[in-house]
Enzyme design. Structure first.
Site, mmCIF file in Angstrom:
data_model
loop_
_atom_site.group_PDB
_atom_site.id
_atom_site.type_symbol
_atom_site.label_atom_id
_atom_site.label_comp_id
_atom_site.label_asym_id
_atom_site.label_seq_id
_atom_site.Cartn_x
_atom_site.Cartn_y
_atom_site.Cartn_z
ATOM 1 N N LYS A 234 6.450 7.637 0.477
ATOM 2 C CA LYS A 234 6.738 8.887 1.201
ATOM 3 C C LYS A 234 8.247 8.989 1.332
ATOM 4 O O LYS A 234 8.805 8.633 2.369
ATOM 5 C CB LYS A 234 6.152 8.796 2.609
ATOM 6 C CG LYS A 234 4.783 9.317 2.783
ATOM 7 C CD LYS A 234 4.495 9.345 4.294
ATOM 8 C CE LYS A 234 3.078 8.951 4.555
ATOM 9 N NZ LYS A 234 2.821 8.786 5.989
ATOM 10 N N ASP B 206 6.757 3.846 3.657
ATOM 11 C CA ASP B 206 6.956 5.036 4.500
ATOM 12 C C ASP B 206 8.429 5.051 4.926
ATOM 13 O O ASP B 206 9.276 5.582 4.210
ATOM 14 C CB ASP B 206 5.984 4.911 5.682
ATOM 15 C CG ASP B 206 5.949 6.115 6.596
ATOM 16 O OD1 ASP B 206 6.362 7.193 6.171
ATOM 17 O OD2 ASP B 206 5.507 5.986 7.750
ATOM 18 N N ASP C 160 0.822 -1.209 0.000
ATOM 19 C CA ASP C 160 0.000 0.000 0.000
ATOM 20 C C ASP C 160 0.860 1.264 0.000
ATOM 21 O O ASP C 160 0.711 2.139 -0.837
ATOM 22 C CB ASP C 160 -0.984 0.001 1.187
ATOM 23 C CG ASP C 160 -0.319 -0.238 2.544
ATOM 24 O OD1 ASP C 160 0.900 -0.487 2.590
ATOM 25 O OD2 ASP C 160 -1.032 -0.187 3.569
ATOM 26 N N VAL D 246 -1.975 9.395 5.320
ATOM 27 C CA VAL D 246 -3.039 9.261 4.320
ATOM 28 C C VAL D 246 -3.945 8.076 4.631
ATOM 29 O O VAL D 246 -3.523 7.094 5.251
ATOM 30 C CB VAL D 246 -2.455 9.125 2.888
ATOM 31 C CG1 VAL D 246 -1.816 10.421 2.445
ATOM 32 C CG2 VAL D 246 -1.461 7.984 2.796
ATOM 33 N N ARG E 174 -10.784 2.369 5.039
ATOM 34 C CA ARG E 174 -10.178 1.552 3.980
ATOM 35 C C ARG E 174 -11.033 1.568 2.714
ATOM 36 O O ARG E 174 -10.549 1.375 1.615
ATOM 37 C CB ARG E 174 -10.016 0.099 4.449
ATOM 38 C CG ARG E 174 -8.997 -0.101 5.555
ATOM 39 C CD ARG E 174 -8.680 -1.588 5.709
ATOM 40 N NE ARG E 174 -8.017 -1.882 6.964
ATOM 41 C CZ ARG E 174 -6.709 -1.773 7.185
ATOM 42 N NH1 ARG E 174 -5.916 -1.383 6.213
ATOM 43 N NH2 ARG E 174 -6.186 -2.069 8.352
HETATM 44 P P1 5GP Z 1 7.017 1.500 6.837
HETATM 45 O O1 5GP Z 1 7.531 0.236 7.455
HETATM 46 O O2 5GP Z 1 7.475 1.693 5.409
HETATM 47 O O3 5GP Z 1 7.336 2.689 7.697
HETATM 48 O O4 5GP Z 1 5.449 1.465 6.902
HETATM 49 C C1 5GP Z 1 4.717 0.553 6.245
HETATM 50 C C2 5GP Z 1 3.315 0.452 6.777
HETATM 51 O O5 5GP Z 1 2.936 1.499 7.674
HETATM 52 C C3 5GP Z 1 2.378 0.566 5.605
HETATM 53 O O6 5GP Z 1 2.226 -0.678 4.954
HETATM 54 C C4 5GP Z 1 1.106 1.076 6.267
HETATM 55 O O7 5GP Z 1 0.378 -0.007 6.789
HETATM 56 C C5 5GP Z 1 1.617 1.936 7.412
HETATM 57 N N1 5GP Z 1 1.649 3.355 7.004
HETATM 58 C C6 5GP Z 1 2.728 4.119 6.766
HETATM 59 N N2 5GP Z 1 2.374 5.373 6.405
HETATM 60 C C7 5GP Z 1 1.018 5.403 6.400
HETATM 61 C C8 5GP Z 1 0.031 6.411 6.093
HETATM 62 O O8 5GP Z 1 0.305 7.567 5.743
HETATM 63 N N3 5GP Z 1 -1.265 6.030 6.207
HETATM 64 C C9 5GP Z 1 -1.651 4.781 6.595
HETATM 65 N N4 5GP Z 1 -2.958 4.533 6.667
HETATM 66 N N5 5GP Z 1 -0.757 3.805 6.880
HETATM 67 C C10 5GP Z 1 0.564 4.107 6.790
#
Ligand code: 5GP
Length: 174
Positions: free
Chosen positions: A130, A102, A99, A152, A164
């Protein structure tokens, strides 16, 4: 208490056009190969279902349930597998459908985990990225949209399991 509706960031029309373009690109790149779309639950279920229908190839769909430890809006990078694949992926071309990337911690963890199972290849298709929050750089082979450092929701993405089902990507108004 009344809650203001989310502010639209990416419209359903823009998402539709982008997903179709990604599907066409993936169709061309994987022609003649055994493709497995690996949908990372829960957030990518909407994106993966639209993307699958935009790819004109025989393919398999697998679901990987993950939960990342952390609070509601921040990932810790420690990932728990809540539902594993139903079949081996050894020898298959795997496209991980995420999805949002981040910090990149979740994806880099998942990629290592999947590579240990011996796929022919493991590439990444992320709906959102991001880049400003990257901690662990991960290669994204197919990307929908880049977003700023805002939390978001919609098109599969939740806030405390809500939103969702929004057909667009938005931000919560405070
Ligand atoms: P990462 O490990 O890359 O920091 O984060 C991955 C997970 O964090 C994503 O798959 C998602 O579930 C959640 N996440 C990160 N940023 C966002 C955001 O802006 N909105 C939402 N709803 N989930 C996020």
């Amino acid at each position: 208490m009344d809650v203001a509706p989310p502010q639209e960031l990416i419209s359903a029309t823009a998402i539709d056009a982008r997903v179709k373009a990604l599907g066409a690109q993936i169709t061309a790149d994987y022609a003649g190969k055994s493709l497995v779309l690996l949908c990372v639950l829960k957030g990518s279920f909407v994106f993966a279902s639209d993307l699958a229908r935009a790819i004109d190839l025989p393919l398999r769909i697998e679901f990987l349930g993950v939960r990342s430890y952390g609070d509601d809006t921040r990932s810790s990078g420690v990932v728990q597998i809540t539902q594993d694949l139903t079949r081996p992926i050894a020898g298959d071309h795997v496209l991980i459908v995420e999805d949002i990337v981040d910090t990149g911690l979740t994806l880099s963890y998942l990629r290592e985990l999947l590579l240990a199972r011996g796929p022919a290849s493991a590439k990444v298709c992320a709906f959102l990225h991001k880049p400003s929050r990257s901690i662990k750089p991960v290669e994204i082979d197919y990307l929908g949209f880049t977003v700023e450092d805002v939390f978001v929701i919609g098109y599969g993405l939740d806030y405390a399991e809500r939103y969702r089902n929004l057909p667009y990507v938005g931000v919560l108004q405070t």
